[in-house]
Design a protein around this motif. Structure first.
Motif: not given
Length: 228
Positions: A12, A45-46, A48-49, A53-57
């Motif tokens: 991940g 989150s926006e 990342a999107a 990728v995801t917010s986790a990244m």
């Protein structure tokens, strides 16, 4: 035993070779979205999107929203601060060279980073801007002092308008560059201005500033001599 091996890297997380590239993409996306929408209106989150990728990244690289804002000031606005320092340091004791150079450096930064004027207006100049306090803490006051001292020296030599405030002049330069470039989408709708580019804004700012520096009443010959 079906888990895919990745050379000891935790699943991940990005490969070491791509770390720098992904971090830059995320930082660029955050900076551009903040400039376009404002920080308060942009979620993690926006961001990342926007990169896919995801917010986790995003949290992997920047840990928190507050840390992301700190990095934008340190690295993105830090580049702007560095170019201002370069313009002031490269002028020697000539206030006219310094003003020309500072305008050129500001507009050059905008050419490289179009997000700079809207971000500056939204998050630094505007009341409640979330980058204002962070930037103020990092401002190089020594550069501002040298800028003002150069103008004062010119006033003492009699080549600079004595009515100018030597330290407020720096703010005037930002006002004549950042603001018109931030609202260029508005004035470019005017038929008389639609063809003007960033260099036109720079030339206009320099003309106004040099006229003010020289008092506006001196002869053309004296103005030309002083500006050299």
């Amino acid at each position: 035993m079906n888990e895919r091996k990745t050379g000891g890297r935790r699943r991940g997380r990005p490969a070491a070779s791509s770390d720098g590239e992904m971090r830059e993409r995320l930082l660029n996306a955050a900076t551009e979205l903040f400039a376009e929408r404002g920080i308060a209106a942009t979620s993690m989150s926006e961001i990342a999107a926007h990169v896919g990728v995801t917010s986790a990244m995003l949290h992997y690289y920047f840990k928190s929203r507050e840390r992301l804002l700190d990095v934008i000031v340190e690295e993105r606005l830090g580049e702007f601060i560095a170019t201002v320092r370069e313009a002031v340091d490269g002028a020697g004791n000539d206030p006219f060279v310094m003003v020309r150079g500072l305008v050129a450096h500001v507009v050059g930064m905008v050419e490289k980073h179009p997000w700079l004027p809207p971000l500056w207006i939204k998050e630094i100049a505007s009341e409640g801007g979330q980058l204002r306090a962070r930037l103020i803490r990092r401002l190089p006051l020594d550069v501002h002092m040298r800028f003002g001292a150069c103008v004062v020296a010119g006033q003492k030599r009699g080549v600079v308008n004595p009515d100018l405030h030597p330290y407020l002049l720096f703010v005037s330069i930002l006002g004549l560059t950042m603001f018109p470039l931030a609202v260029s989408k508005i004035w470019k709708q005017f038929p008389t201005l639609k063809e003007m580019g960033n260099q036109g804004v720079a030339d206009h700012a320099v003309s106004l500033l040099l006229y003010g520096l020289m008092g506006g009443q001196q002869s053309r010959g004296k103005r030309t001599h002083a500006a050299r």
